[in-house]
Design an enzyme around this catalytic site. Structure first.
Site, short mmCIF file in Angstrom:
data_model
loop_
_atom_site.label_atom_id
_atom_site.label_comp_id
_atom_site.label_asym_id
_atom_site.label_seq_id
_atom_site.Cartn_x
_atom_site.Cartn_y
_atom_site.Cartn_z
N LYS A 59 92.29 36.80 -30.59
CA LYS A 59 92.97 36.85 -29.00
C LYS A 59 94.28 36.80 -29.34
O LYS A 59 94.68 35.91 -30.31
CB LYS A 59 92.23 35.79 -28.42
CG LYS A 59 93.00 35.96 -26.63
CD LYS A 59 92.04 35.08 -25.77
CE LYS A 59 92.45 34.98 -24.39
NZ LYS A 59 91.66 34.13 -23.61
N SER A 134 90.00 36.00 -19.26
CA SER A 134 91.32 36.54 -19.72
C SER A 134 91.03 37.13 -21.20
O SER A 134 91.91 37.99 -21.70
CB SER A 134 92.30 35.29 -19.72
OG SER A 134 91.90 34.38 -20.66
N SER A 158 86.56 32.34 -19.39
CA SER A 158 87.57 33.52 -20.08
C SER A 158 86.88 34.10 -21.08
O SER A 158 87.26 35.31 -21.70
CB SER A 158 89.07 33.04 -20.36
OG SER A 158 89.89 33.05 -19.23
#
Lengths: 475, 472
Positions: A59, A134, A158
């Site tokens: 990420k 997210s 997330s």
């Protein structure tokens, strides 16, 4: 299910890397999952490490020395950190190959995957749907079979929510088991490192590599006596799970949608499967006012910490420096480069921390958080874990999706924040299909009980046909 | 009515430590800018604080010296505000639970003691340093993250003399305990001064804070100026125009200037720092830390005065712990405390200041000085000889000192010395004659001859007696 990583151990790594990079580009075209693609990724000398030359996606909120790290924000669109996160260092040391850095909601503040500065992320099962956020790009790339695992981060859900929307496994271990050093913060007391994979075995293997005390993160603790992979096959006979009646009984909802009915139906099917393998599942009650308070408690605490955590983003030391005197420089930087969603959250955070409001909002939110955590720990005296559906539906449509959630579904959509409130180990596994689209179920256990939670999740996943699925394989 | 000022002090002092309070960068003075900076100090995204244990130990030590109540748990808070010298946009400090509260310290004042009540003492991090040039400003992050102890007194002072006595004493404690160099020239001490003026015995007047005063002499000036400003207003019947506000010292124009009032006071939005877990304060640790507290200057002063040393000399001795330690070391050689005190305060201090060096560079070991003074005391050497040995040793010639040590067993055998003297007299007819003709300074020639013969071991007093007997 057998670990994908273990199977790949004996693959031709050169071909694997080449093929993976091709898939990365395919997935980029299909889903827009990545901020940075590592076209020049090189093989490491093959080692005994289980992750040796295994490709993965990181990420874009993990600092990678010398490699762009944006947090999917314009404030950091050209930021190249001079140091690495512990997560990236540990994976590099283990010989894993980062093939891409993935798109996320800006600084992790969002649940849609639609707010990154490089554009929206699509769900590989159906590109008209969100992947969830997210950690959108990480989830989408694992679901599409690009990589066997990806790293996400989880402040409210997330990792675990996008895992559900993408039909894969998403796990965040107990708070402090993995170092957050170098992870761009959202809300420090809630932020967790999390891992996506298509099997429970794979998330266990990766967390076994990542975990450990880190002198750079004072909240980490010594977990050297924990070995997640080794305990996956431990007997789960006689284990006990519970669920909240208030969330899983369809009669508690006024005018439930067809989707919600199907989610509950699949959940009940899963309960039956679980009971058949010798795990007891019991309906429990939880104070409704506490459940209803979860979204606002989460908003108060996460926004308050976020507004402080992101006060370093001024464009003075790093990031685009704007013009004007010193105050104007800071104001312009933040006005021009943050999305409106983030600014809204900063204002909430600042508001609840103000002297005249702090007691009423922020301090009360801390109290409710503590009450919820205490109650959960009491439940964990009698149960190995809490099991609940991850969402009221499969992944929603991109068009029309906002972060505003229907009031009657707010708790069902936000309950996984309990795992962040208490730092509890929490894992999402796929448990069904609605109209050909995946949904997930979440299991949350007591702190430090990760081995137990993962063993239970592993047995349950083994009893259903969804673990290991890849989006598009059936088409 | 009689108006009196009431003053409270917030004293910020940079702590001495190997690394900074939350980062592994060195905490050390540097003439270069930005060479002791880690990613933590400039708040790059993703950094986390790592609490320096040495700073915690020193904070506990100081809180204990100040008789403060220690907290059950140590934790930190964020003080949130935007300023370019604060890279994170918040300062990590202790607002909810300082390292020590409700203490006091007895300060030597005039000939007695002034008890100062301590509101609290807490540990926090310093900001970066900004230098404003004509067209631009430069930021030096070396200071960002340096540990700071902030000591807050109750409003207990009524004169600048009391304030200065307090500040000087605290500074000496910091130096004695090695908690801080407390060097004002390096900008390690900065104070906020809170001043109000009210009727004696009545309620306090309106409090005005003067921020960031950086030297003791400026603190005195600020107190004079601000007290006068407030008294003038009150005497003019304008006491209502004294506002609760923050001012700063305008050194160039010798006045204080308003910075902001109460209504625009900054809301720092304090909340608990989530990245530093609460640490339970271990009683054993506190015991261990406080069991090794060095004897503080006030106690030493009392002890020295009890030895009969005069007040001015006492002050010289305790000004620097190393001087006092040196004195105490020599004292162990059972020398006369007063003779020693004068020797240290005049001869040694004179030498140190002439050479501009510290006592740690002084070449005479305490035990050697003890030996020398013992010899002098027993009149085994003259004060002139003592001075010669003192100087020779400092000039690098340690042989005499060593010889002095070798002759520790002194020859006081009168019969034996009598024989030696009579031989010398017999072999020096010319000198004897000259002496008898009035060259009385030749007396020392004979003493010297005896010393030479006995390799310095003869008791000079006895030798002198015997020589007198022969010559007169």
């Amino acid at each position: 299910m057998e670990s994908v990583i273990r199977i790949l151990k004996n693959a031709n790594k050169e071909q694997l890397l080449k093929k993976t990079l091709e898939k990365v580009h395919d997935n980029q075209e299909l889903c827009n999952s990545f901020v940075t693609i590592m076209d020049n990724a090189k093989l490491n000398p093959e080692s005994d490490s289980v992750l040796s030359n295994i490709p993965y996606v990181l990420k874009d909120n993990y600092s990678t020395k010398g490699i762009l790290t944006t947090g999917s924000s314009n404030t950091l669109k050209d930021y190249i950190p001079p140091f690495s996160s512990t997560v990236y260092e540990k994976l590099s040391l283990a010989g894993a190959i980062m093939v891409a850095k993935s798109v996320m909601d800006e600084f992790g503040m969002g649940g849609t995957g639609l707010t990154g500065h490089t554009g929206i992320v699509r769900n590989p099962w159906d590109t008209s749907l969100i992947a969830g956020g997210s950690s959108a790009g990480s989830a989408a790339s694992v679901a599409a079979g690009v990589v066997p695992f990806a790293i996400g981060s989880d402040t409210g859900d997330s990792v675990r929510k996008p895992a559900a929307h993408c039909g894969i496994v998403g796990y965040k271990p107990t708070y402090g088991m993995i170092s957050r050093w170098g992870l761009l913060p959202f809300a420090s007391s809630l932020d967790h490192v999390g891992v996506f994979a298509r099997t429970v075995s794979d998330v266990a293997i990766v967390v076994d590599v990542l975990k450990g005390k880190d002198e750079k993160d004072m909240t980490t603790w010594d977990s050297s006596n924990i070995n997640l992979e080794a305990h996956l096959n431990d007997s789960v006979n006689g284990k006990k799970l519970f669920y909240f009646k208030e969330l899983c009984d369809i009669s508690f909802y006024e005018n439930p949608s067809d989707d919600l009915k199907k989610v509950i139906e699949e959940f009940n099917n899963t309960i039956n499967v679980i009971k058949r393998i010798g795990i007891d599942v019991v309906e429990e009650s939880f104070p409704k006012e506490l459940l209803d308070a979860i979204p606002s408690v989460y908003t108060c605490i996460s926004c308050a910490e976020a507004t402080s955590n992101m006060s370093n983003l001024t464009g003075i030391i790093f990031g685009p420096r704007e013009t004007g005197n010193i105050n104007e420089m800071i104001i312009n930087h933040r006005t021009l480069n943050f999305s409106s969603l983030i600014k809204r959250r900063f204002i909430i955070g600042s508001y609840v921390l103000q002297r005249e409001n702090q007691e009423k909002y922020f301090v009360n939110a801390l109290r409710v958080r503590n009450r919820i955590v205490r109650l959960m720990k009491e439940k964990f005296n009698n149960y190995d874990g809490l099991i609940l559906p991850c969402s009221a539906s499969h992944a929603p449509k991109i068009h029309g999706t906002t972060d505003v959630i229907r009031q009657d579904l707010a708790t069902l959509e936000n309950h996984m924040a309990i795992g962040n409130f208490g730092g509890f180990p929490s894992i999402t596994i796929p448990n069904g299909m609605i109209d050909g689209l995946p949904i997930g179920v979440n299991i949350t256990g007591n702190i430090y009980d990760d081995e137990n939670v993962l063993a239970i999740a592993s047995h349950i996943a083994d009893s259903m046909p969804y673990e290991g699925q890849i989006a598009g394989d059936n088409k | 009515m009689k108006l009196i000022p009431t003053i409270g002090i917030e004293m910020h002092c940079e702590m001495k430590s190997f690394t900074k309070v939350f980062s592994p960068a060195r905490n050390t003075y540097s003439k270069h800018a930005n060479n002791h900076v880690s990613e933590i100090d400039i708040a790059l995204p993703g950094i986390l604080p790592s609490l320096n244990k040495e700073c915690i130990r020193k904070s506990i030590l100081m809180a204990s010296i100040l008789h403060c109540k220690l907290p059950q748990y140590i934790y930190f808070d964020r003080k949130n505000y935007y300023y370019p010298d604060l890279p994170k946009g918040y300062q990590i400090t202790q607002s909810h639970e300082p390292i020590g509260v409700n203490g006091y310290i007895d300060v030597p004042y005039n000939d007695g003691v002034l008890r100062v009540d301590i509101h609290d003492i807490h540990l926090e991090e310093d900001t970066a340093k900004i230098e404003h040039l004509d067209t631009e400003s430069l930021i030096n992050y070396n200071r960002a993250g340096v540990p700071l102890l902030e000591l807050v007194t109750d409003p207990v002072f009524h004169s600048k003399e009391e304030v200065i006595a307090f500040l000087e004493y605290i500074r000496s404690i910091y130096q004695y305990t090695d908690i801080s160099e407390a060097d004002i020239r390096k900008g390690q001490i900065r104070c906020d001064v809170n001043i109000s003026v009210g009727e004696e015995g009545g309620p306090f007047g309106t409090r005005v804070e003067i921020k960031g005063v950086d030297s003791f002499s400026n603190i005195q000036k600020v107190i004079d100026i601000e007290v006068k400003r407030q008294m003038d207003l009150i005497n003019d019947g304008k006491s209502s125009s004294i506002e609760q506000e923050t001012r700063r010292f305008d050194e160039a124009n010798n006045r204080t200037i308003r910075m902001r009032g109460k209504v625009d006071a900054i809301d720092y939005k304090y909340f608990v720092e989530p990245n530093i877990p609460k640490i339970k304060l271990d009683e054993e640790l506190v015991k261990e830390i406080t069991s090794n507290i060095v004897e503080l200057p006030l106690s030493r002063m009392t002890r020295y005065k009890d030895l009969g040393i005069n007040d001015d000399v006492v002050k010289v001795l305790v000004r620097d712990r190393k001087i006092s330690d040196y004195y105490d070391e020599v004292l162990k050689c059972s020398v006369d405390p007063i003779v020693l005190s004068n020797y240290v305060a005049t001869n040694i201090m004179g030498y140190l200041s002439k050479k501009n060096i510290g006592i740690q560079e002084f070449k005479i070991e305490p035990k050697d000085l003890g030996l020398l003074l013992n010899k002098l005391q027993k009149k085994e050497i003259s004060s002139k000889q003592a001075k010669e040995i003192f100087e020779a040793t400092l000039n690098g010639d340690t042989t005499i000192l060593k010889e002095l040590d070798n002759t520790a067993t002194q020859n006081s055998n009168t019969e034996e010395l009598d024989g030696i003297v009579s031989n010398i007299i017999k072999n020096s007819p010319k000198q004897v004659e000259d002496y008898k003709n009035g060259r009385t300074n030749l007396f020392n020639y004979f003493v010297g001859q005896v010393m030479k013969e006995t390799k310095g071991s003869a008791n000079p007093e006895i030798v002198k007696d015997i020589i007198s007997k022969y010559l007169n």
